[in-house]
Design an enzyme around this catalytic site. Structure first.
Site, PDB file in Angstrom:
ATOM      1  CD  GLU A  61     -10.974 -15.679  22.836  1.00  0.00           C
ATOM      2  OE1 GLU A  61      -9.808 -15.352  23.049  1.00  0.00           O
ATOM      3  OE2 GLU A  61     -11.332 -16.869  22.700  1.00  0.00           O
ATOM      4  NE  ARG A 306     -15.768 -26.489  15.517  1.00  0.00           N
ATOM      5  CZ  ARG A 306     -15.382 -25.211  15.678  1.00  0.00           C
ATOM      6  NH1 ARG A 306     -15.062 -24.470  14.644  1.00  0.00           N
ATOM      7  NH2 ARG A 306     -15.280 -24.688  16.867  1.00  0.00           N
ATOM      8  CE  LYS A 316     -12.893 -16.278  16.151  1.00  0.00           C
ATOM      9  NZ  LYS A 316     -12.926 -16.098  17.595  1.00  0.00           N
TER      10      LYS A 316
END
Ligand code: ATP
Ligand code: MG
Length: 603
Positions: A61, A306, A316
């Site tokens: 994104e 992850r 983020k």
């Protein structure tokens, strides 16, 4: 343990490689066609046999800078495509209208390229934007309504939440669930045409409100949101939800293996439900045959754990907070775990690729120690970085018998290999003279036990130079050592016959006052002082390491005069350094410490 060098590293197998190898052996995807661009079933049916054996994708994104966790995902997706004759699509997942920034898009493209990957293959560019699929997504939504698989729900948000149930309690059907196809279609079109207020209605898949998987309890697939989209402007006031959009994006792009992180595992049943229904054909009560919107076989989703790296934050939002609150100097601050930060710090793409390979992919969450990442970098730089001497905390050393032995003002030529194992890299030259710079810690008036460096009466070798004998030091008014004094022992110059006749225990590094360059050196350390700054009770900002940056004025060898931005060096005894890509100037070096010679953090 003998760690394999960067070149020798073979790729360990993992569950994803096994799945792909199994699919290739079984010819799962051999009959797939590819229309040259993403599209629906009809589009691909007109295409040729897909030249790509597999298709993966990296779908960020564009709402921030990529970090080391994304680097793992990039190496995985692009690496698998490369290794198995496939292609990896670069896809901007920009279905969320609120966030999109040209700066982020550019930085993501740069980061993937810098890591060594591209998306051009078999004559196609393969850079895609999910927002280009809005028309199809809308069509797919109408199709679900027609097939009796979706309905417009106008319950209040509160009622919807209450009726969803929870882990122990099945949900309850919405009173809007039994609307007719015609009613749903009309209402959905009103949603699209802006006749309803934001939040007044949603489109939901009609699955099972009693499913033990809450994600299957009639998930929302479209919502009303009046927002200007960077790509489609004000064309839409309804936007698809991520859980609906993502499988559709994969299907239009003919992705074979859609690899994501573990938190999407519970979404997989919906992913499969949706694609199965969009791919199959159906005969409606009125006899019309509909469906077959996307081609078969449909993409499959696979989840991996992850990356969690000690001393590092990869959210983020929190990274953005560090930047916004000026706790660091921007997204590319060399202490940041962003790809731009790692790059500026001096990390090489090769070291990150090896790191991603070495940590592998697993199905369960774990923590990787930061030293593993640093280890990959040291291995890479050890085999290629030019060597140099640098004095980071300088004090002057005066050879008091120099003028007597060599004559006042004379300088002696010294040289050393640029790389100890790569003679083809040549030699570096520097001068030896009466005045040199050495590290302050290389002199002790009273030596601690086991200290082999300079103290009155002791002899040491100045690396690539001569043996000297310490005679004492001059103190300043504050009692600090301002000059160390020594005499040169004749006929001990490195590389000359008999130079090794005098044995010494200590060897120290130095540069000479006559030809050393002054340099700004930024000594970086970890940004956080605890291994898991983001998991405790404590606010992560409280865990910042106050000593993560120290700037010193150092003296470096004259060979550094030719250094260009991004050139990396091993400063003997000190570790690895890089010429800062932003502030370094030829002749006015600015160097970042990448990492020390060995892992010292643990001790
Ligand atoms: P954040 O939650 O911090 O915004 P994200 O995961 O939402 O990060 P995306 O831009 O959606 O960020 O991520 C793009 C891809 O990178 C996704 O496929 C995601 O699974 C992967 N990814 C993100 N973080 C990690 C990580 N720590 N380890 C491995 N892969 C990751
Ligand atoms: Mg995300």
């Amino acid at each position: 343990m003998n760690v394999p060098s960067v070149k020798e590293t073979t790729k360990p197998s993992n569950f994803l490689r096994q799945i792909i190898e199994h699919d290739l052996a079984n010819g799962t995807y051999t009959t797939r066609q590819w229309g040259g661009t993403p599209g629906d079933a009809a589009h691909h049916a007109q295409g040729k046999l897909d030249p790509a054996k597999i298709r993966t994708r990296f779908p960020p994104e564009p709402n921030g800078y990529l970090h080391v966790g994304h680097a793992k995902s990039i190496c995985l997706n692009f690496g698998l495509a490369r290794d198995y004759g496939g292609v990896c699509h670069m896809r901007f997942d920009d279905t969320n209208p609120e966030k999109e920034d040209a700066e982020f898009v550019r930085s993501i493209i740069d980061a993937v390229h810098w890591l060594g990957f591209g998306w051009q293959a078999f004559g196609d560019d393969n850079l895609y934007h999910a927002s280009d699929y809005f028309d199809f997504m809308y069509r797919a939504a109408e199709y679900l309504i027609e097939a009796g698989l979706a309905y417009v729900d106008e319950q209040s948000a509160e009622d919807m939440r209450a009726n969803r149930g929870d882990f122990g309690k099945p949900g309850m059907n919405s009173p809007f669930r039994s609307r007719t196809v015609e009613e749903n279609l009309a209402r959905f079109r009103e949603m699209k045409d802006g006749k309803l207020a934001d939040g007044a209605a949603v489109l939901r898949a009609k699955i099972d409100m009693a499913s033990p998987n809450i994600n299957m309890r009639d998930p929302t697939i479209y919502r009303i949101r009046r927002a200007t989209h960077h790509n489609t402007g004000d064309k839409w006031c309804i936007y698809p939800m991520y859980t609906f959009a993502h499988p559709v994006e994969d299907a239009l792009e003919q992705i074979t293996h859609s690899i994501c992180t573990l938190e999407f595992e519970d979404q997989r049943p919906f992913y499969d439900w949706l694609l199965e229904h969009l791919a199959e054909t159906k005969t409606l009560p009125d006899g019309r045959v509909v469906g077959g919107l996307i081609s078969q076989p449909v993409p499959r989703q696979y989840e991996f754990a992850r990356l969690n790296l000690t001393y590092v934050i990869t959210s983020k939002r929190k990274l953005a907070q560090l930047v916004k609150e000026k706790r660091v100097n921007g997204w590319d601050d060399p202490r940041m775990p962003t790809i731009v930060g790692l790059r500026r710090r001096g990390y090489t793409p090769e070291s990150l690729q090896v790191f991603a390979e070495r940590i592998g992919v697993t199905k369960s969450d774990s923590w990787i120690d930061y030293s593993t990442l640093e280890g990959c970098l040291r291995e890479d730089l050890d085999v290629k970085a030019p060597r140099a001497m640098a004095v980071l905390d300088p004090v002057k050393l005066v050879i008091t018998n120099w003028n007597e032995l060599h004559g006042a003002g004379t300088l002696d030529d010294c040289s050393a290999p640029v790389h100890p194992h790569l003679p083809e890299m040549g030699k570096r030259n520097f001068k030896f003279g009466r005045e040199l710079w050495i590290e302050k810690t290389d002199y002790e008036p009273v030596p601690p036990k086991g200290y082999n460096r300079l103290y009155p009466g002791n002899r040491v070798r100045l690396k690539y130079g001569h043996v000297i004998e310490c005679t004492g030091a001059k103190l300043d008014a504050a009692g600090q050592v301002s000059e160390v004094h020594a005499t040169l022992v004749p006929d001990t110059k490195s590389g000359t016959p008999g130079a090794d006749g005098i044995k010494v225990k200590g060897v120290i590094t130095w540069v000479s006052v006559a030809d050393a360059l002054q340099a700004e050196v930024r000594l970086y350390d970890r940004l956080f002082s605890v291994p898991q700054p983001d998991t405790g009770e404590q606010d992560f900002l409280e865990e910042l390491n106050p000593d993560s940056l120290k700037v010193v004025t150092a003296y470096v060898e004259p060979s550094l005069a030719l250094a260009k931005a991004d050139d990396r060096f091993q400063f003997e005894r000190h570790g690895y350094f890089v010429a800062d890509r932003v502030d370094h100037l030829a002749g006015k070096p600015v160097l970042n410490k990448i990492t020390g010679m060995k892992d010292s953090w643990a001790k």
